[in-house]
Design a protein around this motif. Structure first.
Motif, PDB file in Angstrom:
ATOM      1  N   MET A   1       8.138 -46.694  32.082  1.00 53.81           N
ATOM      2  CA  MET A   1       9.401 -47.165  31.674  1.00 53.81           C
ATOM      3  C   MET A   1       9.293 -48.579  31.377  1.00 53.81           C
ATOM      4  SD  MET A   1      13.163 -46.565  32.834  1.00 53.81           S
ATOM      5  CE  MET A   1      13.239 -44.939  32.955  1.00 53.81           C
ATOM      6  N   VAL A   2       9.677 -49.138  30.186  1.00 50.65           N
ATOM      7  CA  VAL A   2       9.575 -50.444  30.017  1.00 50.65           C
ATOM      8  C   VAL A   2      10.608 -51.481  30.943  1.00 50.65           C
ATOM      9  CG1 VAL A   2       9.740 -52.415  28.074  1.00 50.65           C
ATOM     10  CG2 VAL A   2       8.661 -50.357  27.767  1.00 50.65           C
ATOM     11  N   ALA A   3      10.360 -52.463  31.500  1.00 51.58           N
ATOM     12  CA  ALA A   3      11.233 -53.282  32.212  1.00 51.58           C
ATOM     13  C   ALA A   3      12.083 -54.181  31.450  1.00 51.58           C
ATOM     14  CB  ALA A   3      10.473 -54.206  33.162  1.00 51.58           C
ATOM     15  N   ARG A   4      13.419 -54.205  31.412  1.00 49.74           N
ATOM     16  CA  ARG A   4      14.213 -54.814  30.567  1.00 49.74           C
ATOM     17  C   ARG A   4      13.881 -56.399  30.848  1.00 49.74           C
ATOM     18  NH1 ARG A   4      19.532 -54.264  28.353  1.00 49.74           N
ATOM     19  NH2 ARG A   4      19.597 -52.052  29.612  1.00 49.74           N
ATOM     20  N   GLY A   5      14.076 -56.972  29.561  1.00 47.27           N
ATOM     21  CA  GLY A   5      13.767 -58.395  29.595  1.00 47.27           C
ATOM     22  C   GLY A   5      14.362 -58.974  28.274  1.00 47.27           C
ATOM     23  N   ASP A   6      14.649 -60.355  28.336  1.00 47.35           N
ATOM     24  CA  ASP A   6      15.527 -61.298  27.597  1.00 47.35           C
ATOM     25  C   ASP A   6      14.858 -60.969  26.190  1.00 47.35           C
ATOM     26  OD1 ASP A   6      17.565 -61.536  29.320  1.00 47.35           O
ATOM     27  OD2 ASP A   6      16.653 -63.270  30.038  1.00 47.35           O
ATOM     28  N   SER A   7      13.438 -61.096  26.115  1.00 46.85           N
ATOM     29  CA  SER A   7      12.583 -61.148  24.734  1.00 46.85           C
ATOM     30  C   SER A   7      12.211 -59.802  24.176  1.00 46.85           C
ATOM     31  CB  SER A   7      11.327 -62.184  25.103  1.00 46.85           C
ATOM     32  OG  SER A   7      10.666 -61.482  26.262  1.00 46.85           O
ATOM     33  N   ASP A   8      12.882 -58.688  24.365  1.00 42.93           N
ATOM     34  CA  ASP A   8      12.432 -57.532  24.031  1.00 42.93           C
ATOM     35  C   ASP A   8      12.875 -57.409  22.587  1.00 42.93           C
ATOM     36  OD1 ASP A   8      11.545 -56.608  26.583  1.00 42.93           O
ATOM     37  OD2 ASP A   8      13.447 -55.618  27.122  1.00 42.93           O
ATOM     38  N   GLY A   9      13.971 -58.189  21.953  1.00 43.56           N
ATOM     39  CA  GLY A   9      14.222 -57.991  20.670  1.00 43.56           C
ATOM     40  C   GLY A   9      15.319 -56.942  20.179  1.00 43.56           C
ATOM     41  N   TYR A  10      15.502 -56.977  18.865  1.00 43.60           N
ATOM     42  CA  TYR A  10      16.673 -56.174  18.562  1.00 43.60           C
ATOM     43  C   TYR A  10      16.321 -54.645  18.447  1.00 43.60           C
ATOM     44  CZ  TYR A  10      19.890 -54.291  15.175  1.00 43.60           C
ATOM     45  OH  TYR A  10      20.769 -53.400  14.553  1.00 43.60           O
ATOM     46  N   LEU A  11      15.190 -54.435  18.364  1.00 50.79           N
ATOM     47  CA  LEU A  11      14.649 -52.692  18.077  1.00 50.79           C
ATOM     48  C   LEU A  11      14.839 -52.159  19.767  1.00 50.79           C
ATOM     49  CD1 LEU A  11      11.377 -52.883  16.167  1.00 50.79           C
ATOM     50  CD2 LEU A  11      13.621 -52.077  15.289  1.00 50.79           C
ATOM     51  N   PHE A  12      14.522 -52.797  20.647  1.00 49.15           N
ATOM     52  CA  PHE A  12      14.510 -52.427  21.940  1.00 49.15           C
ATOM     53  C   PHE A  12      16.242 -52.212  22.332  1.00 49.15           C
ATOM     54  CE2 PHE A  12      10.490 -53.780  22.290  1.00 49.15           C
ATOM     55  CZ  PHE A  12       9.891 -52.671  23.223  1.00 49.15           C
ATOM     56  N   ASP A  13      17.145 -53.247  22.045  1.00 45.21           N
ATOM     57  CA  ASP A  13      18.698 -53.329  22.065  1.00 45.21           C
ATOM     58  C   ASP A  13      18.971 -52.074  21.618  1.00 45.21           C
ATOM     59  OD1 ASP A  13      18.318 -55.473  23.777  1.00 45.21           O
ATOM     60  OD2 ASP A  13      18.798 -56.768  22.260  1.00 45.21           O
ATOM     61  N   LEU A  14      18.579 -51.766  20.190  1.00 50.12           N
ATOM     62  CA  LEU A  14      18.961 -50.882  19.273  1.00 50.12           C
ATOM     63  C   LEU A  14      18.683 -49.269  20.194  1.00 50.12           C
ATOM     64  CD1 LEU A  14      20.437 -50.181  16.477  1.00 50.12           C
ATOM     65  CD2 LEU A  14      18.320 -49.914  15.716  1.00 50.12           C
ATOM     66  N   TYR A  15      17.472 -49.268  20.658  1.00 51.64           N
ATOM     67  CA  TYR A  15      17.092 -47.980  21.357  1.00 51.64           C
ATOM     68  C   TYR A  15      17.937 -47.799  22.473  1.00 51.64           C
ATOM     69  CZ  TYR A  15      13.564 -44.838  23.039  1.00 51.64           C
ATOM     70  OH  TYR A  15      13.016 -43.422  23.354  1.00 51.64           O
ATOM     71  N   ARG A  16      18.226 -48.748  23.210  1.00 51.09           N
ATOM     72  CA  ARG A  16      18.986 -48.587  24.650  1.00 51.09           C
ATOM     73  C   ARG A  16      20.300 -48.121  24.026  1.00 51.09           C
ATOM     74  NH1 ARG A  16      16.036 -53.488  26.049  1.00 51.09           N
ATOM     75  NH2 ARG A  16      14.430 -52.790  27.811  1.00 51.09           N
ATOM     76  N   GLN A  17      20.803 -48.631  23.148  1.00 52.13           N
ATOM     77  CA  GLN A  17      22.028 -48.390  22.765  1.00 52.13           C
ATOM     78  C   GLN A  17      22.371 -46.832  22.131  1.00 52.13           C
ATOM     79  OE1 GLN A  17      23.717 -51.051  19.615  1.00 52.13           O
ATOM     80  NE2 GLN A  17      25.718 -50.038  19.580  1.00 52.13           N
ATOM     81  N   TYR A  18      21.359 -46.431  21.634  1.00 53.39           N
ATOM     82  CA  TYR A  18      21.663 -45.180  21.008  1.00 53.39           C
ATOM     83  C   TYR A  18      20.806 -43.891  21.579  1.00 53.39           C
ATOM     84  CZ  TYR A  18      23.984 -47.280  17.023  1.00 53.39           C
ATOM     85  OH  TYR A  18      24.630 -48.055  16.471  1.00 53.39           O
ATOM     86  N   ILE A  19      19.741 -44.470  22.166  1.00 53.13           N
ATOM     87  CA  ILE A  19      18.693 -43.392  22.933  1.00 53.13           C
ATOM     88  C   ILE A  19      18.560 -43.528  24.266  1.00 53.13           C
ATOM     89  CG2 ILE A  19      16.413 -42.254  23.125  1.00 53.13           C
ATOM     90  CD1 ILE A  19      16.148 -43.277  19.938  1.00 53.13           C
ATOM     91  N   GLY A  20      18.339 -44.566  24.854  1.00 57.56           N
ATOM     92  CA  GLY A  20      18.300 -44.674  26.206  1.00 57.56           C
ATOM     93  C   GLY A  20      17.198 -45.633  26.579  1.00 57.56           C
ATOM     94  N   GLU A  21      16.765 -45.649  27.829  1.00 57.60           N
ATOM     95  CA  GLU A  21      15.752 -46.682  28.234  1.00 57.60           C
ATOM     96  C   GLU A  21      14.277 -46.275  27.760  1.00 57.60           C
ATOM     97  OE1 GLU A  21      14.673 -50.155  30.020  1.00 57.60           O
ATOM     98  OE2 GLU A  21      16.684 -49.464  29.990  1.00 57.60           O
ATOM     99  N   PRO A  22      13.617 -47.059  26.871  1.00 58.83           N
ATOM    100  CA  PRO A  22      12.268 -46.904  26.359  1.00 58.83           C
ATOM    101  C   PRO A  22      11.479 -46.578  27.327  1.00 58.83           C
ATOM    102  CG  PRO A  22      12.541 -49.072  26.021  1.00 58.83           C
ATOM    103  CD  PRO A  22      13.975 -48.477  26.578  1.00 58.83           C
ATOM    104  N   SER A  23      10.282 -45.531  26.936  1.00 56.06           N
ATOM    105  CA  SER A  23       9.264 -45.425  27.932  1.00 56.06           C
ATOM    106  C   SER A  23       7.998 -46.179  27.855  1.00 56.06           C
ATOM    107  CB  SER A  23       8.995 -44.066  28.038  1.00 56.06           C
ATOM    108  OG  SER A  23       8.544 -43.289  26.663  1.00 56.06           O
ATOM    109  N   GLY A  24       8.101 -46.774  26.372  1.00 54.55           N
ATOM    110  CA  GLY A  24       6.747 -47.538  26.182  1.00 54.55           C
ATOM    111  C   GLY A  24       7.138 -48.232  24.912  1.00 54.55           C
ATOM    112  N   ARG A  25       6.388 -49.553  24.740  1.00 57.76           N
ATOM    113  CA  ARG A  25       6.872 -50.252  23.489  1.00 57.76           C
ATOM    114  C   ARG A  25       6.023 -49.644  22.168  1.00 57.76           C
ATOM    115  NH1 ARG A  25       8.307 -55.278  24.879  1.00 57.76           N
ATOM    116  NH2 ARG A  25       8.179 -55.928  27.045  1.00 57.76           N
ATOM    117  N   ASN A  26       5.018 -48.893  22.455  1.00 56.51           N
ATOM    118  CA  ASN A  26       4.426 -48.423  21.172  1.00 56.51           C
ATOM    119  C   ASN A  26       5.430 -47.308  20.722  1.00 56.51           C
ATOM    120  OD1 ASN A  26       2.138 -49.698  21.541  1.00 56.51           O
ATOM    121  ND2 ASN A  26       1.078 -48.191  22.759  1.00 56.51           N
TER     122      ASN A  26
END
Length: 306
Positions: A1-26
């Protein structure tokens, strides 16, 4: 699971909003890349098809623009479905099924480029049916894997929501615990103004018993008095009921009829033996008395002769 950070970007915020916590950046990058890439292919295919319609049908310019339009349109749908499966936290079986379906559709697209336009739609060898059938098989595999990934994702969300609610309920139940002292204090406070009574008789402060004179006119009181002390609540209740006349005690014999008959016979024989002993003693006394009388008579006779 990817640790939450301020520099994750818009894609990670979108993923957390509609799907959940991402398991990997790839997964995030590849999934969104395929999904938005499929949308881009669909838009491009639409624009090319509209531009091709401005030319003469079956002309060289028309074929030049419609061939990539059809190809991009056929690739857009598999790309978006594969991106959804990659984005969702599905298992490897779903991912492999999606990859196989996407490979089949890509083969169908290559067949289309080979057959169009000379062997397409009634011209030449006419490979239209074969290409469409292969493409349909690939799309069916992608639909199955995408639907399975979506169902698994929603079940996981429902299960996690149920676990969270249960945990919150347990925390609330645990936070509302009370000590024994608090419970006893609540009981004492509730029973403070309650007056207990026996048999519907209200509680009073009087300690004297008052009796009318006529209630004991025909009662004989002996010289001795018996005091009975009860050792339990049941005995006290039984005594109160006896005073009220609610219950009467019945004494029953535990001996049988044969025992009572034998005892009566024994009493009769004992009485008969006593009577016989009394008669024998009376006869002996009479005999002694008659002997004494005879002796006295003889003595008197002797003295009378002299």
């Amino acid at each position: 699971m990817v640790a939450r950070g301020d520099s994750d970007g818009y894609l990670f915020d979108l993923y957390r909003q509609y799907i959940g916590e991402p398991s990997g950046r790839n997964d995030v990058y590849v999934g969104f890349g395929l999904f938005f890439g499929g949308i881009g292919l669909a838009v491009t295919a639409l624009v090319l098809f509209i531009w091709a319609s401005t030319h003469e049908p079956r002309s060289a310019a028309y074929v030049t623009w419609t061939e990539p339009a059809y190809g991009f349109g056929m690739l857009s749908l598999p790309a978006m479905m594969l991106g959804i499966v990659v984005l969702l936290p599905s298992n490897r079986r779903m991912l492999y099924t999606s990859l196989m379906g996407a490979a089949v559709t890509f083969g169908a697209v290559l067949g289309f480029f080979y057959a169009y336009p000379s062997d397409w739609n009634g011209h030449g060898q006419n490979y239209t049916v074969e290409v469409v059938a292969i493409y349909a098989v690939g799309i069916a595999g992608l639909i199955a894997s995408t639907g399975g990934a979506l169902i698994a994702h929603y079940l996981e969300l429902a299960q996690s929501a149920g676990v969270t609610e249960t945990r919150d309920g347990d925390e609330q139940a645990g936070s509302e615990s009370y000590t024994d002292e608090e419970i006893q204090q609540d009981i004492d406070d509730a029973m403070e103004d309650v007056e207990l009574s026996w048999g519907g008789v209200e509680k009073g402060d009087n300690t004297k018993l008052n009796f009318s004179s006529h209630e004991f006119d025909n009662v004989e009181i002996g010289d001795t008095a018996t005091t009975t002390r009860s050792s339990g609540v049941d005995s006290q209740v039984a005594g109160l009921k006896g005073l009220k006349g609610g219950e009467t005690k019945t004494t029953t014999s535990s001996s049988s009829v044969e025992d009572q008959t034998a005892k009566l016979k024994e009493l009769r024989e004992q009485k008969r033996a006593e009577e016989m002993a009394t008669n024998d003693s009376n006869g002996a006394l009479d005999t002694v008395a008659s002997s004494l009388r005879s002796a006295a008579h003889r003595v008197r006779s002797l003295f009378g002769r002299k």
